[in-house]
Design a protein around this motif. Structure first.
Motif, PDB file in Angstrom:
ATOM      1  N   GLU A 197       0.827  -1.204   0.000  1.00  0.00           N
ATOM      2  CA  GLU A 197       0.000   0.000   0.000  1.00  0.00           C
ATOM      3  C   GLU A 197       0.864   1.257   0.000  1.00  0.00           C
ATOM      4  O   GLU A 197       0.487   2.278  -0.584  1.00  0.00           O
ATOM      5  CB  GLU A 197      -0.936  -0.008   1.213  1.00  0.00           C
ATOM      6  N   VAL A 198       2.014   1.194   0.660  1.00  0.00           N
ATOM      7  CA  VAL A 198       2.937   2.327   0.622  1.00  0.00           C
ATOM      8  C   VAL A 198       3.394   2.564  -0.814  1.00  0.00           C
ATOM      9  O   VAL A 198       3.457   3.709  -1.298  1.00  0.00           O
ATOM     10  CB  VAL A 198       4.143   2.089   1.543  1.00  0.00           C
ATOM     11  N   LEU A 199       3.715   1.487  -1.528  1.00  0.00           N
ATOM     12  CA  LEU A 199       4.108   1.617  -2.929  1.00  0.00           C
ATOM     13  C   LEU A 199       2.974   2.195  -3.763  1.00  0.00           C
ATOM     14  O   LEU A 199       3.203   2.993  -4.682  1.00  0.00           O
ATOM     15  CB  LEU A 199       4.519   0.260  -3.493  1.00  0.00           C
ATOM     16  N   ARG A 200       1.752   1.808  -3.459  1.00  0.00           N
ATOM     17  CA  ARG A 200       0.620   2.323  -4.234  1.00  0.00           C
ATOM     18  C   ARG A 200       0.451   3.830  -4.024  1.00  0.00           C
ATOM     19  O   ARG A 200       0.032   4.545  -4.930  1.00  0.00           O
ATOM     20  CB  ARG A 200      -0.655   1.575  -3.864  1.00  0.00           C
ATOM     21  N   MET A 201       0.776   4.324  -2.841  1.00  0.00           N
ATOM     22  CA  MET A 201       0.706   5.774  -2.633  1.00  0.00           C
ATOM     23  C   MET A 201       1.783   6.484  -3.461  1.00  0.00           C
ATOM     24  O   MET A 201       1.541   7.548  -4.043  1.00  0.00           O
ATOM     25  CB  MET A 201       0.874   6.105  -1.150  1.00  0.00           C
ATOM     26  N   ALA A 202       2.970   5.882  -3.531  1.00  0.00           N
ATOM     27  CA  ALA A 202       4.021   6.459  -4.380  1.00  0.00           C
ATOM     28  C   ALA A 202       3.604   6.435  -5.840  1.00  0.00           C
ATOM     29  O   ALA A 202       3.867   7.387  -6.600  1.00  0.00           O
ATOM     30  CB  ALA A 202       5.321   5.684  -4.189  1.00  0.00           C
ATOM     31  N   GLU A 203       2.926   5.364  -6.241  1.00  0.00           N
ATOM     32  CA  GLU A 203       2.442   5.256  -7.619  1.00  0.00           C
ATOM     33  C   GLU A 203       1.418   6.346  -7.922  1.00  0.00           C
ATOM     34  O   GLU A 203       1.411   6.940  -9.008  1.00  0.00           O
ATOM     35  CB  GLU A 203       1.834   3.865  -7.821  1.00  0.00           C
ATOM     36  N   LYS A 204       0.572   6.680  -6.947  1.00  0.00           N
ATOM     37  CA  LYS A 204      -0.424   7.729  -7.169  1.00  0.00           C
ATOM     38  C   LYS A 204       0.247   9.096  -7.310  1.00  0.00           C
ATOM     39  O   LYS A 204      -0.161   9.918  -8.141  1.00  0.00           O
ATOM     40  CB  LYS A 204      -1.425   7.722  -6.012  1.00  0.00           C
ATOM     41  N   GLU A 205       1.273   9.352  -6.497  1.00  0.00           N
ATOM     42  CA  GLU A 205       2.024  10.599  -6.670  1.00  0.00           C
ATOM     43  C   GLU A 205       2.681  10.639  -8.053  1.00  0.00           C
ATOM     44  O   GLU A 205       2.745  11.694  -8.702  1.00  0.00           O
ATOM     45  CB  GLU A 205       3.089  10.734  -5.583  1.00  0.00           C
ATOM     46  N   ARG A 216       7.344  13.223 -17.046  1.00  0.00           N
ATOM     47  CA  ARG A 216       7.490  11.772 -17.013  1.00  0.00           C
ATOM     48  C   ARG A 216       8.762  11.329 -16.295  1.00  0.00           C
ATOM     49  O   ARG A 216       8.777  10.310 -15.616  1.00  0.00           O
ATOM     50  CB  ARG A 216       7.432  11.224 -18.441  1.00  0.00           C
ATOM     51  N   SER A 217       9.833  12.074 -16.433  1.00  0.00           N
ATOM     52  CA  SER A 217      11.079  11.675 -15.774  1.00  0.00           C
ATOM     53  C   SER A 217      10.926  11.742 -14.259  1.00  0.00           C
ATOM     54  O   SER A 217      11.427  10.864 -13.537  1.00  0.00           O
ATOM     55  CB  SER A 217      12.236  12.559 -16.249  1.00  0.00           C
ATOM     56  N   ALA A 218      10.236  12.768 -13.756  1.00  0.00           N
ATOM     57  CA  ALA A 218      10.001  12.867 -12.315  1.00  0.00           C
ATOM     58  C   ALA A 218       9.157  11.706 -11.829  1.00  0.00           C
ATOM     59  O   ALA A 218       9.374  11.172 -10.732  1.00  0.00           O
ATOM     60  CB  ALA A 218       9.320  14.193 -11.984  1.00  0.00           C
ATOM     61  N   SER A 219       8.204  11.290 -12.652  1.00  0.00           N
ATOM     62  CA  SER A 219       7.337  10.172 -12.279  1.00  0.00           C
ATOM     63  C   SER A 219       8.138   8.886 -12.107  1.00  0.00           C
ATOM     64  O   SER A 219       8.001   8.175 -11.105  1.00  0.00           O
ATOM     65  CB  SER A 219       6.261   9.986 -13.353  1.00  0.00           C
ATOM     66  N   VAL A 220       8.997   8.581 -13.078  1.00  0.00           N
ATOM     67  CA  VAL A 220       9.811   7.370 -13.003  1.00  0.00           C
ATOM     68  C   VAL A 220      10.769   7.442 -11.818  1.00  0.00           C
ATOM     69  O   VAL A 220      10.949   6.459 -11.086  1.00  0.00           O
ATOM     70  CB  VAL A 220      10.582   7.155 -14.317  1.00  0.00           C
ATOM     71  N   SER A 221      11.371   8.598 -11.598  1.00  0.00           N
ATOM     72  CA  SER A 221      12.297   8.755 -10.472  1.00  0.00           C
ATOM     73  C   SER A 221      11.589   8.503  -9.145  1.00  0.00           C
ATOM     74  O   SER A 221      12.145   7.874  -8.239  1.00  0.00           O
ATOM     75  CB  SER A 221      12.904  10.158 -10.470  1.00  0.00           C
ATOM     76  N   ARG A 222      10.357   8.987  -9.030  1.00  0.00           N
ATOM     77  CA  ARG A 222       9.596   8.797  -7.799  1.00  0.00           C
ATOM     78  C   ARG A 222       9.314   7.311  -7.549  1.00  0.00           C
ATOM     79  O   ARG A 222       9.450   6.811  -6.431  1.00  0.00           O
ATOM     80  CB  ARG A 222       8.272   9.575  -7.878  1.00  0.00           C
ATOM     81  N   VAL A 223       8.932   6.604  -8.597  1.00  0.00           N
ATOM     82  CA  VAL A 223       8.654   5.175  -8.455  1.00  0.00           C
ATOM     83  C   VAL A 223       9.925   4.412  -8.107  1.00  0.00           C
ATOM     84  O   VAL A 223       9.923   3.534  -7.229  1.00  0.00           O
ATOM     85  CB  VAL A 223       8.023   4.618  -9.742  1.00  0.00           C
ATOM     86  N   GLU A 224      11.006   4.732  -8.774  1.00  0.00           N
ATOM     87  CA  GLU A 224      12.254   4.003  -8.515  1.00  0.00           C
ATOM     88  C   GLU A 224      12.760   4.260  -7.102  1.00  0.00           C
ATOM     89  O   GLU A 224      13.303   3.352  -6.463  1.00  0.00           O
ATOM     90  CB  GLU A 224      13.291   4.390  -9.556  1.00  0.00           C
ATOM     91  N   ALA A 225      12.567   5.475  -6.591  1.00  0.00           N
ATOM     92  CA  ALA A 225      12.962   5.761  -5.217  1.00  0.00           C
ATOM     93  C   ALA A 225      12.133   4.928  -4.237  1.00  0.00           C
ATOM     94  O   ALA A 225      12.660   4.388  -3.253  1.00  0.00           O
ATOM     95  CB  ALA A 225      12.802   7.252  -4.922  1.00  0.00           C
ATOM     96  N   ALA A 226      10.829   4.813  -4.507  1.00  0.00           N
ATOM     97  CA  ALA A 226       9.962   4.017  -3.640  1.00  0.00           C
ATOM     98  C   ALA A 226      10.330   2.541  -3.691  1.00  0.00           C
ATOM     99  O   ALA A 226      10.352   1.855  -2.667  1.00  0.00           O
ATOM    100  CB  ALA A 226       8.497   4.223  -4.042  1.00  0.00           C
ATOM    101  N   LEU A 227      10.644   2.047  -4.897  1.00  0.00           N
ATOM    102  CA  LEU A 227      11.039   0.647  -5.029  1.00  0.00           C
ATOM    103  C   LEU A 227      12.367   0.378  -4.334  1.00  0.00           C
ATOM    104  O   LEU A 227      12.616  -0.742  -3.878  1.00  0.00           O
ATOM    105  CB  LEU A 227      11.136   0.271  -6.512  1.00  0.00           C
ATOM    106  N   GLY A 228      13.219   1.407  -4.248  1.00  0.00           N
ATOM    107  CA  GLY A 228      14.466   1.248  -3.518  1.00  0.00           C
ATOM    108  C   GLY A 228      14.223   1.049  -2.033  1.00  0.00           C
ATOM    109  O   GLY A 228      14.942   0.288  -1.373  1.00  0.00           O
ATOM    110  N   ARG A 229      13.193   1.718  -1.509  1.00  0.00           N
ATOM    111  CA  ARG A 229      12.865   1.574  -0.084  1.00  0.00           C
ATOM    112  C   ARG A 229      12.020   0.344   0.189  1.00  0.00           C
ATOM    113  O   ARG A 229      12.125  -0.265   1.257  1.00  0.00           O
ATOM    114  CB  ARG A 229      12.109   2.823   0.398  1.00  0.00           C
ATOM    115  N   TYR A 230      11.178  -0.011  -0.758  1.00  0.00           N
ATOM    116  CA  TYR A 230      10.275  -1.154  -0.582  1.00  0.00           C
ATOM    117  C   TYR A 230      10.378  -2.069  -1.801  1.00  0.00           C
ATOM    118  O   TYR A 230       9.518  -2.049  -2.689  1.00  0.00           O
ATOM    119  CB  TYR A 230       8.829  -0.679  -0.403  1.00  0.00           C
TER     120      TYR A 230
END
Length: 374
Positions: A197-205, A216-230
């Motif tokens: 669910e934490v990842l899903r919140m990052a996906e919504k951002e 689009r680049s900011a979007s991918v960076s945000r997802v990759e940062a979240a995947l690094g944590r989770y």
């Protein structure tokens, strides 16, 4: 859940006849995905127990998924007439009527549910979501705020309502407010120890970066940062949000996603496929088809145009109005262009400062069209 339902199905000969049909229906709905076998199991159960409210409500859900709205409404109405302690049939009846274009009938069913099941969070939840999808964002946020005050001590409702308020804020271009709500939902989900669910919140951002800010680049960076944590490897396979994450990567520059979006035009989310398919057609240079699908996207009644119900959300309505105005303008359809520019300007009147130049540009072009047409 899959393991439990499979075991129940494999041992269904040990169950009573009613339980056997329920186990069969649940197995096919959630394990095999065979909607026809699911429908048959519920129909068989209702033949021997016509007043089984769970079966009649669930059968309505199946009819709605296969887009048989008449039968869905009929079945929900039956279940609602039998319900004394449970509300799902009422809120589902709202959905069936709304998706047939019967807004007044949907509102009447919702009012009856609120009267019959007062202080029920599930009904109140649908109340403010219904207000949001018909475009009454002020009422939706007010109702959601009330719900947060009432049920905010429960982590589930705190997370759900915060995420929804983020969607409501984003719809009118208030991105910083939306992010604040999404981060509140993230905190609640961290307290629930739900990494998926934490990842899903990052996906919504990340979707806000794509569909509203067009970054689009900011979007991918945000997802990759979240995947690094989770990391996905640390989440149960069936809970991993593969689809929304893959859609973000696809949207960040791969127009070949047209076929997957076409295949997604099924199930309970009726508008979800149109925007992605329209984007793909536009990227491929097929502007007429793209324009038609963008219009279908904003005009299709859909109570599931929300977080968690497909790749696009209430946040994308404004940018779609903007794009429709531009496409009609380029095609020389000035009356339609003016219509969509006006909708966009009205919706984003109070958008964040970073988005206001787009609002000003649409307003200026709208005024030019009005002047040209006299």
């Amino acid at each position: 859940m899959v393991e439990a339902l499979t075991q129940a199905f494999e041992n269904r000969d040990r169950l009573t006849e009613r339980e056997r049909y329920m186990a069969t229906a649940a197995y096919h709905e959630s394990v095999t995905g065979d909607m026809q076998l699911t429908i048959a199991a519920y129909q068989n159960l209702l033949e021997i127990d016509p007043e089984h409210t769970g079966a009649s409500n669930n059968l309505g859900v199946m009819y709605e998924i296969v887009r048989d709205f008449d039968r869905a409404e009929e079945t929900y109405a039956l279940s609602a007439s039998l319900a004394t302690t449970s509300q799902p049939a009422y809120v589902n009846l709202v959905s069936a009527r709304f998706h047939q274009g019967d807004a007044s009938g949907a509102g009447a069913a919702l009012e009856e549910a609120l009267a019959r099941f007062p202080d029920n969070p599930a009904v109140e939840w649908h109340d403010y979501q219904h207000a949001a999808v018909i475009g009454d964002y002020e009422t939706a946020d007010s109702l959601a705020s009330d719900m947060d005050e009432t049920y905010g001590t429960d982590l589930f409702w705190r997370a759900a309502v915060a995420a929804d308020r983020g969607a409501i804020a984003a719809a009118t271009g208030r991105l910083e407010e939306a992010r604040t709500y999404l981060r509140s939902a993230t905190t609640a989900n961290q307290d629930r120890r739900l990494s998926a669910e934490v990842l899903r919140m990052a996906e919504k951002e990340a979707w806000l970066d794509i569909v509203v800010r067009e970054d689009r680049s900011a979007s991918v960076s945000r997802v990759e940062a979240a995947l690094g944590r989770y990391p996905l490897e640390g989440i149960d396979p069936l809970e991993r949000p593969y689809l929304p994450i893959s859609q973000i990567y696809a949207e960040a520059g791969r127009p070949e996603v047209a076929r997957p979006f076409r295949l997604s035009d099924r199930g309970s989310c009726y508008a979800c496929a149109y925007r992605g398919l329209a984007d793909a057609y536009l990227a491929a240079g097929n502007r007429d088809s793209a324009l038609a699908l963008y219009e279908r996207y904003v005009e299709t009644p859909d109570l599931y145009r929300y977080w968690g119900h497909g790749p696009y959300t209430t946040a994308d309505i404004g940018p779609t109005y903007e794009r429709l105005g531009q496409l009609h303008d380029e095609a020389g359809n000035l009356e339609k262009a003016a219509e969509y520019y006006a909708k966009f300007v009205g919706l984003w009147a109070n958008a964040d400062a970073e988005l206001q130049p787009r609002v000003s540009a649409a307003q200026a072009r709208l005024e030019e069209i009005v002047k040209e047409r006299g």
